[in-house]
Design a protein around this motif. Sequence first.
Motif, PDB file in Angstrom:
ATOM      1  N   ARG A 247       0.889  -1.156   0.000  1.00 25.41           N
ATOM      2  CA  ARG A 247       0.000   0.000   0.000  1.00 25.41           C
ATOM      3  C   ARG A 247       0.923   1.201   0.000  1.00 25.41           C
ATOM      4  O   ARG A 247       1.637   1.455   0.974  1.00 25.41           O
ATOM      5  CB  ARG A 247      -0.923   0.006   1.205  1.00 25.41           C
ATOM      6  CG  ARG A 247      -1.767   1.292   1.284  1.00 25.41           C
ATOM      7  CD  ARG A 247      -2.859   1.203   2.311  1.00 25.41           C
ATOM      8  NE  ARG A 247      -3.443   2.500   2.607  1.00 25.41           N
ATOM      9  CZ  ARG A 247      -4.358   3.132   1.865  1.00 25.41           C
ATOM     10  NH1 ARG A 247      -4.775   2.555   0.751  1.00 25.41           N
ATOM     11  NH2 ARG A 247      -4.828   4.306   2.212  1.00 25.41           N
ATOM     12  N   TYR A 248       0.916   1.928  -1.099  1.00 25.49           N
ATOM     13  CA  TYR A 248       1.858   3.026  -1.302  1.00 25.49           C
ATOM     14  C   TYR A 248       1.214   4.341  -0.872  1.00 25.49           C
ATOM     15  O   TYR A 248       0.146   4.710  -1.343  1.00 25.49           O
ATOM     16  CB  TYR A 248       2.281   3.096  -2.770  1.00 25.49           C
ATOM     17  CG  TYR A 248       3.221   4.245  -3.091  1.00 25.49           C
ATOM     18  CD1 TYR A 248       4.590   4.054  -3.118  1.00 25.49           C
ATOM     19  CD2 TYR A 248       2.727   5.522  -3.347  1.00 25.49           C
ATOM     20  CE1 TYR A 248       5.455   5.104  -3.396  1.00 25.49           C
ATOM     21  CE2 TYR A 248       3.575   6.581  -3.619  1.00 25.49           C
ATOM     22  CZ  TYR A 248       4.941   6.364  -3.646  1.00 25.49           C
ATOM     23  OH  TYR A 248       5.784   7.409  -3.924  1.00 25.49           O
ATOM     24  N   VAL A 249       1.923   5.068   0.017  1.00 23.37           N
ATOM     25  CA  VAL A 249       1.453   6.360   0.501  1.00 23.37           C
ATOM     26  C   VAL A 249       2.558   7.383   0.215  1.00 23.37           C
ATOM     27  O   VAL A 249       3.666   7.277   0.744  1.00 23.37           O
ATOM     28  CB  VAL A 249       1.151   6.333   2.011  1.00 23.37           C
ATOM     29  CG1 VAL A 249       0.661   7.696   2.487  1.00 23.37           C
ATOM     30  CG2 VAL A 249       0.138   5.243   2.327  1.00 23.37           C
ATOM     31  N   GLY A 250       2.272   8.362  -0.646  1.00 25.97           N
ATOM     32  CA  GLY A 250       3.253   9.387  -0.980  1.00 25.97           C
ATOM     33  C   GLY A 250       2.888  10.724  -0.374  1.00 25.97           C
ATOM     34  O   GLY A 250       2.042  10.827   0.527  1.00 25.97           O
ATOM     35  N   ILE A 251       3.519  11.765  -0.867  1.00 25.21           N
ATOM     36  CA  ILE A 251       3.272  13.133  -0.420  1.00 25.21           C
ATOM     37  C   ILE A 251       2.570  13.877  -1.553  1.00 25.21           C
ATOM     38  O   ILE A 251       3.102  14.004  -2.652  1.00 25.21           O
ATOM     39  CB  ILE A 251       4.576  13.862  -0.064  1.00 25.21           C
ATOM     40  CG1 ILE A 251       5.405  13.047   0.932  1.00 25.21           C
ATOM     41  CG2 ILE A 251       4.278  15.261   0.458  1.00 25.21           C
ATOM     42  CD1 ILE A 251       4.771  12.883   2.279  1.00 25.21           C
ATOM     43  N   GLY A 252       1.352  14.343  -1.296  1.00 23.74           N
ATOM     44  CA  GLY A 252       0.601  15.042  -2.336  1.00 23.74           C
ATOM     45  C   GLY A 252       0.040  14.113  -3.399  1.00 23.74           C
ATOM     46  O   GLY A 252      -0.248  14.540  -4.507  1.00 23.74           O
ATOM     47  N   LEU A 253      -0.118  12.839  -3.051  1.00 29.69           N
ATOM     48  CA  LEU A 253      -0.623  11.823  -3.972  1.00 29.69           C
ATOM     49  C   LEU A 253      -1.706  11.015  -3.273  1.00 29.69           C
ATOM     50  O   LEU A 253      -1.698  10.871  -2.044  1.00 29.69           O
ATOM     51  CB  LEU A 253       0.503  10.866  -4.393  1.00 29.69           C
ATOM     52  CG  LEU A 253       1.760  11.487  -5.006  1.00 29.69           C
ATOM     53  CD1 LEU A 253       2.864  10.425  -5.089  1.00 29.69           C
ATOM     54  CD2 LEU A 253       1.460  12.041  -6.388  1.00 29.69           C
ATOM     55  N   ASN A 254      -2.607  10.444  -4.039  1.00 24.44           N
ATOM     56  CA  ASN A 254      -3.570   9.519  -3.460  1.00 24.44           C
ATOM     57  C   ASN A 254      -2.889   8.197  -3.166  1.00 24.44           C
ATOM     58  O   ASN A 254      -2.102   7.705  -3.990  1.00 24.44           O
ATOM     59  CB  ASN A 254      -4.737   9.272  -4.434  1.00 24.44           C
ATOM     60  CG  ASN A 254      -5.620  10.487  -4.577  1.00 24.44           C
ATOM     61  OD1 ASN A 254      -5.848  11.219  -3.628  1.00 24.44           O
ATOM     62  ND2 ASN A 254      -6.117  10.714  -5.786  1.00 24.44           N
ATOM     63  N   PRO A 255      -3.151   7.590  -2.007  1.00 29.45           N
ATOM     64  CA  PRO A 255      -2.573   6.268  -1.729  1.00 29.45           C
ATOM     65  C   PRO A 255      -2.973   5.265  -2.802  1.00 29.45           C
ATOM     66  O   PRO A 255      -4.046   5.356  -3.410  1.00 29.45           O
ATOM     67  CB  PRO A 255      -3.169   5.906  -0.369  1.00 29.45           C
ATOM     68  CG  PRO A 255      -3.542   7.209   0.253  1.00 29.45           C
ATOM     69  CD  PRO A 255      -3.963   8.082  -0.888  1.00 29.45           C
ATOM     70  N   LEU A 256      -2.101   4.289  -3.046  1.00 30.44           N
ATOM     71  CA  LEU A 256      -2.349   3.282  -4.083  1.00 30.44           C
ATOM     72  C   LEU A 256      -2.310   1.910  -3.448  1.00 30.44           C
ATOM     73  O   LEU A 256      -1.338   1.523  -2.799  1.00 30.44           O
ATOM     74  CB  LEU A 256      -1.286   3.398  -5.183  1.00 30.44           C
ATOM     75  CG  LEU A 256      -1.612   2.788  -6.542  1.00 30.44           C
ATOM     76  CD1 LEU A 256      -2.887   3.396  -7.116  1.00 30.44           C
ATOM     77  CD2 LEU A 256      -0.451   3.003  -7.509  1.00 30.44           C
ATOM     78  N   GLU A 257      -3.409   1.167  -3.637  1.00 29.17           N
ATOM     79  CA  GLU A 257      -3.530  -0.177  -3.082  1.00 29.17           C
ATOM     80  C   GLU A 257      -2.878  -1.191  -4.010  1.00 29.17           C
ATOM     81  O   GLU A 257      -2.829  -0.997  -5.226  1.00 29.17           O
ATOM     82  CB  GLU A 257      -5.008  -0.542  -2.924  1.00 29.17           C
ATOM     83  CG  GLU A 257      -5.764   0.301  -1.916  1.00 29.17           C
ATOM     84  CD  GLU A 257      -5.568  -0.211  -0.503  1.00 29.17           C
ATOM     85  OE1 GLU A 257      -4.767  -1.153  -0.323  1.00 29.17           O
ATOM     86  OE2 GLU A 257      -6.200   0.341   0.406  1.00 29.17           O
ATOM     87  N   PRO A 258      -2.396  -2.320  -3.453  1.00 28.93           N
ATOM     88  CA  PRO A 258      -1.938  -3.390  -4.330  1.00 28.93           C
ATOM     89  C   PRO A 258      -3.114  -3.987  -5.084  1.00 28.93           C
ATOM     90  O   PRO A 258      -4.259  -3.959  -4.605  1.00 28.93           O
ATOM     91  CB  PRO A 258      -1.325  -4.403  -3.358  1.00 28.93           C
ATOM     92  CG  PRO A 258      -1.939  -4.106  -2.037  1.00 28.93           C
ATOM     93  CD  PRO A 258      -2.220  -2.626  -2.032  1.00 28.93           C
TER      94      PRO A 258
END
Length: 475
Positions: free
Chosen positions: A448-459
Amino acid sequence: MKVAVIGTGYVGITTGVTLAYVGHHVTCVDVNPAKLASLKAGKAPIYEPGLEELLSLAAERLAFTDSYAEAVPEADVIFIAVGTPPLPDGNPDLQYLQAAAAGIGEHIGEGFTVVVNKSTVPIGSGNWVDALIHEAFATRQGKLFQEHLAVASNPEFLREGSAIHDSLYPDRMVVGAEDQRALEVLYTLYRPILEQTFTPPSFIPRPEGLQAVPFIATDLTSAELIKYSANAFLALKISFINEIAALAERVGADVTQIAKGIGLDARIGTRFLQAGIGWGGSCFGKDTAALIATAQDYGLSMPIVAAAREVNYRQRERIVEKLLAELKILKGRTIGLLGLAFKPNTDDLRDAPALDIAHRLIERGVRVRVHDPVAMEKARREHPHLALHYCETPEEVAEEADALVLVTEWAMYRELPWEEMARRMRRAVLVDGRNFLDRAQMAALGFRYVGIGLNPLEPPRLAAKEAPRAVRVEG
């Protein structure tokens, strides 16, 4: 020319080595016996790509000593490159600058000498250093100082991790002085760099098309303010894009696309528009605080610069908030931090975001594991009371971790066995504090990818099997 450099910290050693490489005879002065022994053995006291190689190439024209008497009397140019750490009120601590000026005054020779403030110093320091040198000379020599001294300001604009490149191929050379002779001496000193007549080292080639470096001659005070203004403006750009990143998250936008869209405007530019954890290191925090403190001395406020500082340090708490949003409870969790140095290609831990984040997590009962390819031994030595669990490999950081935070964008972290690391973790949560990794790839590998200024992305998930149809019961 004969050059003395007082202080062999980051700026001092870089200045001394590059000037020796382009042909000058340089003596570096420092009071730290261990550092001097290391330098005499050809070992750099800091991690900086290319520094030890250049030390070797310039060794015949380099000397190291703890004695002002050996370095100062014969020098044509004396650089003061001592530390000016911040005091609690934001003003820089000038005790080392004062000591250096006194040492120079006690040993300065009879020939015309240019003393250069290379350290980042408050506005007006040139006049102060001049007075200190005259005072020390009169005290030691028992006579008034003859007018064979000029004080100049020559601010550095080095990026840690690229310091040798920036010294040999600078964007510009800024020199401030009230005495025309000082400007002429420093132009002569820097002529090989200004005209790019030296043979570039094979490991740091000359940028294509670079033929000359602009020489900006100013008065003393303007040169001092140029340094602070440059760093403040770069800090503003970083904090601005981080503030936009917070809004992008709320409205579902992508800050990387926003940065590209505004950065291609030639009036704005793409550099320093990378959203993330924010800046750290020895310059931006110290220099913005000093600029605010100087303005206050003159009855002025600097609300824009103050806001940039507030936004920047808020970014570190936002990382903790993102972890709270993902894990709900932090007490008892295991969280891994990838990177300790404030930026890649250095071991500098001054104002490092990783250490601040680690402290905040430990206060909340988190077990913090860390890895850095260069800075771990320094962290152990400089922060012995911070309860970090040092790991020799990133894979060890991931073992049974509840989340990973990428803090420093070391190139090696792109090439990690990320799929294996996701399998090792208790929860495959990855907070990319630099938007450094390919988020689609990380999600495909199970994070589960969480960036800065981005929507999180699920596998990606397996498609759910078709649910059985409801059966209508008559009756």
